[in-house]
Design a protein around this motif. Structure first.
Motif, mmCIF file in Angstrom:
data_model
loop_
_atom_site.group_PDB
_atom_site.id
_atom_site.type_symbol
_atom_site.label_atom_id
_atom_site.label_comp_id
_atom_site.label_asym_id
_atom_site.label_seq_id
_atom_site.Cartn_x
_atom_site.Cartn_y
_atom_site.Cartn_z
ATOM 1 N N CYS A 86 11.222 1.948 -11.526
ATOM 2 C CA CYS A 86 11.105 3.177 -12.312
ATOM 3 C C CYS A 86 12.008 3.068 -13.525
ATOM 4 O O CYS A 86 13.218 2.826 -13.392
ATOM 5 N N LEU A 87 11.442 3.223 -14.702
ATOM 6 C CA LEU A 87 12.183 3.198 -15.958
ATOM 7 C C LEU A 87 12.326 4.626 -16.472
ATOM 8 O O LEU A 87 11.356 5.394 -16.449
ATOM 9 N N LEU A 88 13.511 4.978 -16.961
ATOM 10 C CA LEU A 88 13.766 6.300 -17.518
ATOM 11 C C LEU A 88 14.149 6.141 -18.979
ATOM 12 O O LEU A 88 15.100 5.417 -19.302
ATOM 13 N N ARG A 130 5.105 14.284 -10.724
ATOM 14 C CA ARG A 130 4.216 13.282 -11.319
ATOM 15 C C ARG A 130 4.804 11.875 -11.161
ATOM 16 O O ARG A 130 4.079 10.910 -10.877
ATOM 17 N N THR A 131 6.115 11.757 -11.345
ATOM 18 C CA THR A 131 6.768 10.450 -11.210
ATOM 19 C C THR A 131 6.664 9.951 -9.777
ATOM 20 O O THR A 131 6.354 8.776 -9.528
ATOM 21 N N TYR A 132 6.914 10.824 -8.816
ATOM 22 C CA TYR A 132 6.797 10.470 -7.393
ATOM 23 C C TYR A 132 5.384 9.994 -7.080
ATOM 24 O O TYR A 132 5.184 8.962 -6.419
ATOM 25 N N GLN A 133 4.395 10.718 -7.570
ATOM 26 C CA GLN A 133 3.003 10.369 -7.293
ATOM 27 C C GLN A 133 2.586 9.090 -8.001
ATOM 28 O O GLN A 133 1.836 8.277 -7.445
ATOM 29 N N ALA A 134 3.076 8.906 -9.227
ATOM 30 C CA ALA A 134 2.737 7.684 -9.963
ATOM 31 C C ALA A 134 3.282 6.452 -9.250
ATOM 32 O O ALA A 134 2.631 5.395 -9.228
ATOM 33 N N LEU A 135 4.450 6.575 -8.639
ATOM 34 C CA LEU A 135 5.029 5.445 -7.920
ATOM 35 C C LEU A 135 4.263 5.127 -6.643
ATOM 36 O O LEU A 135 4.381 4.032 -6.099
ATOM 37 N N GLU A 136 3.488 6.056 -6.148
ATOM 38 C CA GLU A 136 2.607 5.758 -5.021
ATOM 39 C C GLU A 136 1.447 4.865 -5.459
ATOM 40 O O GLU A 136 0.896 4.109 -4.649
ATOM 41 N N GLN A 137 1.089 4.943 -6.748
ATOM 42 C CA GLN A 137 -0.105 4.276 -7.237
ATOM 43 C C GLN A 137 0.195 2.992 -8.020
ATOM 44 O O GLN A 137 -0.603 2.053 -8.011
ATOM 45 N N ALA A 138 1.325 2.959 -8.736
ATOM 46 C CA ALA A 138 1.612 1.855 -9.650
ATOM 47 C C ALA A 138 2.896 1.146 -9.247
ATOM 48 O O ALA A 138 3.782 1.731 -8.605
ATOM 49 N N THR A 139 3.005 -0.110 -9.636
ATOM 50 C CA THR A 139 4.209 -0.878 -9.314
ATOM 51 C C THR A 139 5.373 -0.524 -10.228
ATOM 52 O O THR A 139 6.525 -0.570 -9.810
ATOM 53 N N LEU A 140 5.064 -0.183 -11.480
ATOM 54 C CA LEU A 140 6.107 0.203 -12.428
ATOM 55 C C LEU A 140 5.700 1.509 -13.081
ATOM 56 O O LEU A 140 4.560 1.672 -13.525
ATOM 57 N N VAL A 141 6.657 2.448 -13.150
ATOM 58 C CA VAL A 141 6.421 3.752 -13.762
ATOM 59 C C VAL A 141 7.536 4.028 -14.752
ATOM 60 O O VAL A 141 8.713 3.763 -14.457
ATOM 61 N N MET A 142 7.170 4.545 -15.929
ATOM 62 C CA MET A 142 8.167 4.937 -16.921
ATOM 63 C C MET A 142 8.059 6.440 -17.170
ATOM 64 O O MET A 142 6.996 6.949 -17.523
#
Length: 778
Positions: free
Chosen positions: A221-223, A34-46
């Motif tokens: 990417c924020l963790l 999900r994180t990998y895919q979200a980074l394809e779509q959004a500039t910032l992912v947490m």
């Protein structure tokens, strides 16, 4: 004692071949994909999944994406202790997936190892431009191919670069390298940062946003397992609610409900106590020994370094290992059945147990004052992601306040899943979030972030509008009601830089420039003349005629002016520290009994050592080195003799050399951030409040420092206590000498003062209103 059962936890597995390029040995988890895919779509992912569920690998998956290949990545780890660990994790991922990249650790130790003679800023910008420049120092072969790299650094270095805190010759180059060289940035343990530090990252996010980096495909990417609500609020303001994505267990798509799972946490028997951890352990040391005898690995975590070292002394026969600030990195890597640790392990630390088929930590003992702290610490036990044995239960003993204990009694003898437990802790007022004070962003973040904009404007063409546009964008985020302008803030920092340069001049040059002296002296006299109700501004033209009579050649008056300018510079500098601005002097420590750490020669906070140990003070560095060997320069040289029977507290003493009366002192120094120079230290027993004699070397250790302080007058102490209650900031005592009569005030020092004063602003205004409403008696 309260006992409850926490069930084990499992995470969903991703569908097979969800990321075809992935070649790792472990199957991918659903949230990682999900994180990998979200980074394809959004500039910032947490990613907000729980501790121990593989968030780091979720972030590293981006290295497999075609858009990232051939580009550099930056990982920001919250402490130096984690840089080595993150480098190892990243390199293992790179090797497993045959990615043509290498890892580069970037911290003070790396820079020192490259050269002690070259400027730090020059080494840093050359290292980022091309690590092969230092291939020998980094252990790379001479014929190594130039590859993109994963740099792992700490937030302090990132901050110094972003806020132009390196030397004048390197500022621009270092800034450009961090802004432009990394197409993907991972910020680990994002919940760890306080409001000031959070605002520093927000500035960087906004800069990338406004200058088109996100539009060009740059990603962040924020963790964070336990982010605060304020983080969501500000990210929504900056990106818009649809401009970034959060990947969390509470927003999984319904379509994933039937995915198979894999265990990540074992069942946990949780015992909650309202006793003191250290006192309980004195009666339970046999329990720890029994765990060790039965091959049950344990960890004891406390927020107090003093407690950890006293517990270490009582458990020394079990040969425990300490993971604490004073310990060298090589000692932290030792594997022992019993580990004692400070909050170093709260932020992503992995307890390696090579060859162990079940969880690394079977038994956990910890104290906790904050809810997010408790969640992190419990998450250290029973982690079984990728392990062969996943059903062996773990056990934890947790020590909380009486108020939190009473609030948790409702759940005694109940069984809860991890999500239910996390929800309870998140909503429990008696276990608040660690970082609650948010006023800094509204009052000071814009001022702090203006400085790099000013430096950029000085280095770019005068008709370049970018800096002022970014200032307006930052004002809309940080302080939307502020009327401050780019021009008004420019004046603040021009004065700051003028003061810094003037203080660096030799004595003859310092007093030769009458225009500069007049300007500084006018500011000093204006400050002396100001009260709460009268703001009097004295101009340099007014003081020029009196310089020779009242200042030039008058040593006492010149010293007073220098002290004032130093105090003003110290206040401004306190804004430009990623961590605490004033931590006290460093002591050189001879510790033959290894009571502080495994090293017999160490360097650490003088205050901590004096308050927790009986010490002997050496007369000089030479005398110290006769026992300890060659050493660095320090404020005080001492030997630790034994643990103190009673821990000491420290108070500041202000000699009031100007003989101010109490009313004038409070008008000049109280309820605002000021810089104090000439403070002494006195000690007292916490339990009895009795004064303890303080060696002169320790009493005088802070006198030459200009210390940023928020001094609260006696009428506002209750308000200060309410603000600090349940938080990580503590007030200290300040004893002021009024002609032999000492009055006690409360004081908050360093950067912490900037966090506290915005929270008191409303109180101060209300008090002033009440004062103004009083009838005037003639």
């Amino acid at each position: 004692m309260i006992t409850l059962q926490l069930t084990g936890h499992a995470e969903k597995l991703a569908p097979a071949a969800a990321i075809p390029a992935y070649r790792g040995a472990s199957p991918l988890l659903y949230h990682q994909v999900r994180t990998y895919q979200a980074l394809e779509q959004a500039t910032l992912v947490m990613n907000t999944y729980a501790t121990g569920t593989g968030k780091t690998n979720a972030a590293l998956l981006r290295l497999l994406h075609p858009a990232q290949q051939g580009h550099n990545t930056l990982i920001i780890a919250p402490t130096n202790a984690l840089i080595e660990q993150h480098c190892a994790d990243a390199q293992a991922f790179i090797d497993a997936n045959n990615i043509p990249m290498r890892t580069v650790p970037i911290n003070a130790a790396t820079i020192r190892a490259i050269s002690s003679e070259t400027r730090r800023g020059e080494i840093l910008q050359r290292l980022i431009a091309n690590p092969l420049t230092f291939n020998q120092e980094l252990g790379l072969p001479d014929a190594a191919e130039k590859l993109p790299f994963v740099a792992v650094t700490n937030p302090d270095i990132f901050y110094l670069a972003l806020y132009f805190r390196y030397g004048r010759l390197d500022q621009r180059n270092v800034w450009e390298k961090f802004i432009r060289q990394f197409r993907y940035i991972v910020i680990d343990e994002f919940h760890y940062y306080d409001t000031k530090q959070f605002s520093n990252f927000l500035f960087f996010f906004k800069l990338w946003h406004e200058w088109g980096y996100f539009a060009a495909g740059y990603k962040i990417c924020l963790l964070s397992a336990t982010p605060r609500n304020a983080v969501y609020r500000y990210l929504n303001q900056l990106f818009g609610a649809d401009g970034w994505q959060r990947v969390g267990p509470d927003n999984e798509p319904a379509s994933s409900a039937d995915l198979p799972t894999t265990p990540t946490l074992t069942p946990l028997t949780l015992h909650i106590h309202n006793a003191k951890l250290e006192e309980w352990l004195q009666t339970q040391s046999q329990l720890i020994a029994d765990w060790q005898a039965n091959a049950l690995d344990s960890v004891i975590i406390s927020s107090s370094l003093g407690k950890i070292n006293r517990m270490y002394a009582s458990l020394r026969q079990l040969e425990p290992v300490r993971i604490t600030g004073p310990e060298p990195p090589e000692h932290r890597r030792l594997v022992r059945p019993v580990i004692l640790a400070t909050p170093t392990v709260d932020i992503g630390y992995n307890f390696g147990r090579p060859g162990k088929t079940r969880q690394s930590i079977d038994r956990l003992i910890c104290d906790a004052k904050f809810g997010d702290e408790l969640t992190q610490r419990i998450g250290r036990a029973g982690r079984v992601l990728g392990r062969e044995e996943t059903a062996i239960a773990s056990e934890a003993h947790v020590f909380v306040s009486e108020e939190a204990f009473a609030a948790l009694k409702t759940w005694d003898q109940q069984t809860l899943n991890r999500a239910e437990w996390a929800s309870i802790i998140q909503q429990l007022e008696q276990l608040p979030a660690k970082h609650q004070l948010e006023g800094y962003i509204n009052q000071y973040a814009l001022l702090e972030s203006f400085y790099p904009l000013l430096k950029l404007q000085q280095l770019t063409p005068k008709d370049d509008p970018d800096q002022e546009a970014l200032f307006d964008a930052m004002r809309a985020i940080f302080a939307p009601t502020s009327k401050r302008t780019f021009k008004s803030f420019r004046h603040v920092y021009q004065l700051y830089e003028e003061r810094e340069q003037w203080l660096k001049l030799a004595a003859s040059a310092k007093w030769a420039d009458r225009n500069a002296v007049a300007k500084h002296y006018a500011k000093y006299l204006s400050w002396l003349a100001c009260t709460k109700s009268i703001q009097q501004e004295i101009s340099p033209q007014q003081v020029r005629p009196i310089l020779d009579a009242r200042l030039i050649g008058h040593e006492k008056q010149q010293t007073e002016l220098i002290d004032f300018i130093e105090s003003q510079v110290a206040i401004t500098k306190a804004l430009f520290n990623f961590r605490e601005a004033w931590q006290g002097p460093k002591a050189a420590i001879y510790d033959p009994k290894q009571l502080l750490s495994s090293q017999t020669l160490n360097y650490f906070d003088l205050f901590h050592v004096f308050c927790n140990y009986e010490v002997t003070i050496y007369r000089s560095k030479a005398h110290f080195e006769q026992d300890a060997g060659p050493s660095e320069t320090a404020a005080v040289y001492l030997q630790i003799m034994q643990h103190r029977a009673t821990q000491l507290g420290l108070a500041f003493d202000y000699p009031n050399l100007d003989q101010l009366d109490q009313k004038t002192f409070e008008e000049r120094y109280c309820n605002a951030i000021v810089g104090l120079k000439g403070l002494g230290l006195s000690a007292f027993e916490y339990a009895t409040r009795l004064v303890v004699p303080t060696p002169s070397a320790i009493y005088n250790a802070v006198q030459t420092n200009a210390i940023p302080c928020l001094i609260v007058d006696q009428a506002s102490v209750s308000a200060l206590i309410r603000v600090l209650q349940g938080g990580p900031i503590y007030r200290q005592r300040l004893n002021v000498d009024f002609n032999g009569m000492f009055e006690e005030y409360s004081v908050v020092t360093g950067t912490a003062a900037f966090h506290v004063i915005p929270e008191l602003k409303r109180h101060f205004l209300m008090r002033q209103k009440r004062v103004n409403d009083q009838p005037i008696l003639l």
